[in-house]
Design a protein around this motif. Structure first.
Motif, mmCIF file in Angstrom:
data_model
loop_
_atom_site.group_PDB
_atom_site.id
_atom_site.type_symbol
_atom_site.label_atom_id
_atom_site.label_comp_id
_atom_site.label_asym_id
_atom_site.label_seq_id
_atom_site.Cartn_x
_atom_site.Cartn_y
_atom_site.Cartn_z
ATOM 1 N N ALA A 1 -6.787 1.493 11.081
ATOM 2 C CA ALA A 1 -5.793 1.112 11.923
ATOM 3 C C ALA A 1 -5.681 -0.356 12.338
ATOM 4 N N PRO A 2 -6.879 -1.102 12.889
ATOM 5 C CA PRO A 2 -6.950 -2.497 13.283
ATOM 6 C C PRO A 2 -6.453 -3.476 12.235
ATOM 7 N N ALA A 3 -6.800 -2.853 10.797
ATOM 8 C CA ALA A 3 -6.478 -3.822 9.652
ATOM 9 C C ALA A 3 -5.115 -3.542 9.401
ATOM 10 N N LEU A 4 -4.476 -2.573 9.675
ATOM 11 C CA LEU A 4 -2.989 -2.450 9.475
ATOM 12 C C LEU A 4 -1.931 -2.925 10.289
ATOM 13 N N LYS A 5 -2.464 -3.396 11.415
ATOM 14 C CA LYS A 5 -1.709 -4.053 12.509
ATOM 15 C C LYS A 5 -0.944 -5.106 11.877
ATOM 16 N N GLY A 6 0.292 -5.038 12.295
ATOM 17 C CA GLY A 6 1.446 -6.188 11.903
ATOM 18 C C GLY A 6 2.341 -5.383 10.591
ATOM 19 N N LEU A 7 1.697 -4.508 10.016
ATOM 20 C CA LEU A 7 2.580 -3.918 9.000
ATOM 21 C C LEU A 7 3.452 -2.980 9.494
ATOM 22 N N PRO A 8 4.825 -2.771 9.004
ATOM 23 C CA PRO A 8 5.789 -1.781 9.465
ATOM 24 C C PRO A 8 5.056 -0.741 10.185
ATOM 25 N N ASP A 9 5.440 -0.306 11.405
ATOM 26 C CA ASP A 9 5.002 0.666 12.203
ATOM 27 C C ASP A 9 3.229 0.881 12.120
ATOM 28 N N ASP A 10 2.716 -0.477 12.092
ATOM 29 C CA ASP A 10 1.309 -0.701 12.025
ATOM 30 C C ASP A 10 0.510 0.327 11.014
ATOM 31 N N LEU A 11 1.213 0.715 9.999
ATOM 32 C CA LEU A 11 0.634 1.760 8.825
ATOM 33 C C LEU A 11 0.752 1.406 7.640
ATOM 34 N N CYS A 12 -0.048 1.599 6.662
ATOM 35 C CA CYS A 12 0.085 1.356 5.052
ATOM 36 C C CYS A 12 1.331 1.827 4.807
ATOM 37 N N GLN A 13 1.967 0.969 4.001
ATOM 38 C CA GLN A 13 3.171 1.061 3.533
ATOM 39 C C GLN A 13 3.347 1.445 2.030
ATOM 40 N N CYS A 14 1.829 1.414 1.562
ATOM 41 C CA CYS A 14 1.896 2.007 -0.088
ATOM 42 C C CYS A 14 1.567 3.183 -0.269
ATOM 43 N N PRO A 15 2.366 3.819 -1.223
ATOM 44 C CA PRO A 15 1.893 5.388 -1.608
ATOM 45 C C PRO A 15 0.739 5.298 -2.426
ATOM 46 N N HIS A 16 -0.043 6.320 -2.428
ATOM 47 C CA HIS A 16 -1.256 6.676 -2.996
ATOM 48 C C HIS A 16 -1.645 8.084 -3.668
ATOM 49 N N TRP A 17 -1.808 8.214 -4.670
ATOM 50 C CA TRP A 17 -2.385 9.388 -5.206
ATOM 51 C C TRP A 17 -3.892 9.541 -5.498
ATOM 52 N N GLY A 18 -4.662 10.366 -5.238
ATOM 53 C CA GLY A 18 -6.072 10.086 -5.182
ATOM 54 C C GLY A 18 -6.921 11.330 -5.236
ATOM 55 N N GLN A 19 -8.206 11.077 -5.131
ATOM 56 C CA GLN A 19 -8.938 12.311 -4.700
ATOM 57 C C GLN A 19 -10.296 11.706 -3.923
ATOM 58 N N VAL A 20 -10.889 12.639 -2.999
ATOM 59 C CA VAL A 20 -11.775 12.275 -2.172
ATOM 60 C C VAL A 20 -12.815 12.826 -3.010
#
Length: 118
Positions: free
Chosen positions: A43-62
């Motif tokens: 969250a702190p690193a995403l501050k300043g992006l729209p809505d302070d959230l990552c705006q890139c879609p991701h497909w992945g696996q944990v």
């Protein structure tokens, strides 16, 4: 076709146990190998992006660990072995040491990485 390993992908962010390795795959996509130590909250690193959230879609696996992902709608939890799709508008937090493998549009992912590195 392109094959990429975690150790073969270049490091784009590293420090305090956090590691992000990214390799473009072609077709406008990239793969990221991500290590998040327990307690890492993006969250702190995403501050300043729209809505302070990552705006890139991701497909992945944990691959290992457990995390919480916050969105404007609430939060979801993911653990080792689960595959996921995160639409734009999310912020992850590692509840345990966590490793992810993610596929994302290369341009949008690079924009987020550039923002985080600032």
């Amino acid at each position: 076709m392109t094959a990429v390993t975690r150790t073969g992908a270049p490091v784009v962010i590293e420090g305090d146990g956090l590691e992000v390795r990214v390799q473009e795959l072609g077709g406008g996509m990239s793969v990221a190998f991500i290590k998040l130590p327990q307690g890492t909250d993006m969250a702190p690193a995403l501050k300043g992006l729209p809505d302070d959230l990552c705006q890139c879609p991701h497909w992945g696996q944990v691959v290992s660990g457990r995390l919480r992902v916050r969105t404007k709608e609430g939060e979801d939890f993911y653990e080792a072995g689960q595959a996921y799709y995160w639409s734009p508008g999310h912020s992850p937090e590692a509840l345990e040491d966590t490793e992810l493998v993610e596929f994302s549009p290369a341009k949008e992912f690079q924009e987020v990485m550039d923002h985080i590195k600032q």
